[in-house]
Design a protein around this motif. Structure first.
Motif, PDB file in Angstrom:
ATOM      1  N   GLY A  71    -130.261  53.275 -17.129  1.00  0.00           N
ATOM      2  CA  GLY A  71    -130.287  53.216 -15.680  1.00  0.00           C
ATOM      3  C   GLY A  71    -128.948  53.274 -15.089  1.00  0.00           C
ATOM      4  O   GLY A  71    -127.901  52.931 -15.739  1.00  0.00           O
ATOM      5  N   ARG A  79    -131.760  54.637 -10.647  1.00  0.00           N
ATOM      6  CA  ARG A  79    -132.680  55.656 -11.304  1.00  0.00           C
ATOM      7  C   ARG A  79    -132.602  55.238 -12.953  1.00  0.00           C
ATOM      8  O   ARG A  79    -131.542  54.857 -13.259  1.00  0.00           O
ATOM      9  N   ALA A  81    -134.119  56.184 -16.706  1.00  0.00           N
ATOM     10  CA  ALA A  81    -134.903  57.404 -17.530  1.00  0.00           C
ATOM     11  C   ALA A  81    -135.004  56.778 -18.889  1.00  0.00           C
ATOM     12  O   ALA A  81    -134.070  56.197 -19.545  1.00  0.00           O
ATOM     13  N   CYS A  83    -134.724  58.316 -22.645  1.00  0.00           N
ATOM     14  CA  CYS A  83    -134.189  59.362 -23.427  1.00  0.00           C
ATOM     15  C   CYS A  83    -134.639  59.315 -24.778  1.00  0.00           C
ATOM     16  O   CYS A  83    -134.404  58.289 -25.707  1.00  0.00           O
ATOM     17  N   VAL A  97    -126.015  61.833 -19.752  1.00  0.00           N
ATOM     18  CA  VAL A  97    -127.063  61.007 -18.983  1.00  0.00           C
ATOM     19  C   VAL A  97    -126.682  60.792 -17.779  1.00  0.00           C
ATOM     20  O   VAL A  97    -127.387  60.795 -16.742  1.00  0.00           O
ATOM     21  N   LYS A  98    -125.386  60.205 -17.531  1.00  0.00           N
ATOM     22  CA  LYS A  98    -124.936  59.930 -16.289  1.00  0.00           C
ATOM     23  C   LYS A  98    -124.996  60.872 -15.147  1.00  0.00           C
ATOM     24  O   LYS A  98    -125.489  60.882 -14.155  1.00  0.00           O
ATOM     25  N   THR A 100    -126.761  63.769 -15.619  1.00  0.00           N
ATOM     26  CA  THR A 100    -128.333  64.268 -15.318  1.00  0.00           C
ATOM     27  C   THR A 100    -129.058  63.305 -14.122  1.00  0.00           C
ATOM     28  O   THR A 100    -129.804  63.708 -13.493  1.00  0.00           O
ATOM     29  N   LEU A 101    -128.612  61.871 -14.227  1.00  0.00           N
ATOM     30  CA  LEU A 101    -129.112  60.961 -13.244  1.00  0.00           C
ATOM     31  C   LEU A 101    -128.586  60.895 -12.163  1.00  0.00           C
ATOM     32  O   LEU A 101    -129.134  60.432 -11.079  1.00  0.00           O
ATOM     33  N   ASP A 102    -127.380  61.550 -12.071  1.00  0.00           N
ATOM     34  CA  ASP A 102    -126.513  61.519 -10.798  1.00  0.00           C
ATOM     35  C   ASP A 102    -126.025  60.307 -10.398  1.00  0.00           C
ATOM     36  O   ASP A 102    -126.571  59.584  -9.197  1.00  0.00           O
ATOM     37  N   ALA A 106    -123.979  54.805 -16.135  1.00  0.00           N
ATOM     38  CA  ALA A 106    -124.849  54.658 -16.646  1.00  0.00           C
ATOM     39  C   ALA A 106    -124.871  53.712 -17.852  1.00  0.00           C
ATOM     40  O   ALA A 106    -123.940  53.704 -18.373  1.00  0.00           O
ATOM     41  N   TRP A 134    -140.120  56.400 -13.823  1.00  0.00           N
ATOM     42  CA  TRP A 134    -138.902  56.542 -14.939  1.00  0.00           C
ATOM     43  C   TRP A 134    -139.116  58.153 -15.060  1.00  0.00           C
ATOM     44  O   TRP A 134    -140.090  58.750 -15.267  1.00  0.00           O
ATOM     45  N   ARG A 135    -137.888  58.600 -15.241  1.00  0.00           N
ATOM     46  CA  ARG A 135    -137.767  60.155 -15.881  1.00  0.00           C
ATOM     47  C   ARG A 135    -137.727  60.038 -17.339  1.00  0.00           C
ATOM     48  O   ARG A 135    -137.521  59.057 -18.116  1.00  0.00           O
TER      49      ARG A 135
END
Length: 180
Positions: A71, A79, A81, A83, A97-98, A100-102, A106, A134-135
């Motif tokens: 997160g 945000r 996700a 993974c 990941v950071k 992608t989550l913008d 993270a 959750w993504r």
């Protein structure tokens, strides 16, 4: 359609054994078109961790896929996700990941929080039946695993799923290079 097998693991169709699944996992499988291709195998909860299970059943780490929960925040919005990465790799949390989550930073969700919010047991968290909001980020290398061993939501069992089906999980976003 038959359930996948791997090495010495004897599977049964996952939907035939809801007692071996977290409630959210069983519910998600009941509504998923590919559920007939998913097997479940009962294991000793003491070997639920990937390395221990791989050793106990003489499986390569390249057959496993781990689900980690990450997160971060951006503009006050959290945000989160899950993974899914091959067990012989690690999610690139600090970079891909950071981005992608913008988010600015993270990090892994605490074990207690991941367990509470997912409704799954630690060591059994899986990309099947994740909480709404959750993504789900799936590393492309997972898709190449012929039969992937993933969590079932509980420590006493594992799901076996053709790796290609990870891309078909509800909400899955396939990300190249998610893991290093």
């Amino acid at each position: 359609m038959s359930t996948p097998t791997l090495g010495r693991l004897e599977t049964v169709p996952a939907l035939d054994r809801p007692d071996l699944l977290a409630p959210s996992v069983a519910a998600a499988l009941r509504g998923w078109a590919y559920a007939g291709e998913v097997g479940v195998v009962e294991i000793d909860p003491a070997i639920a961790d990937t390395a221990a299970m791989s050793e106990a059943y003489d499986l390569g780490l390249d057959t496993g896929a781990n689900c980690v929960v990450v997160g971060g925040r951006r503009d006050g919005e959290e945000r989160v996700a899950a993974c899914l990465v091959r067990a012989d790799t690690r999610a690139d949390v600090n970079n891909l990941v950071k981005r992608t989550l913008d988010v600015r930073k993270a990090s892994f969700l605490s074990m207690d929080r991941a367990v509470e919010e997912s409704g799954m047991e630690y060591g059994g968290i899986t990309p099947v039946g994740l909480p709404e909001g959750w993504r789900l980020l799936v590393d492309t290398r997972v898709l190449g695993i012929e039969v992937a061993v993933i969590g079932s939501g509980v420590r006493r069992s594992k799901l076996l799923i053709p790796g290609r089906l990870a891309a078909e999980l509800p909400g899955a976003e396939v990300v190249d290079g998610l893991a290093g």
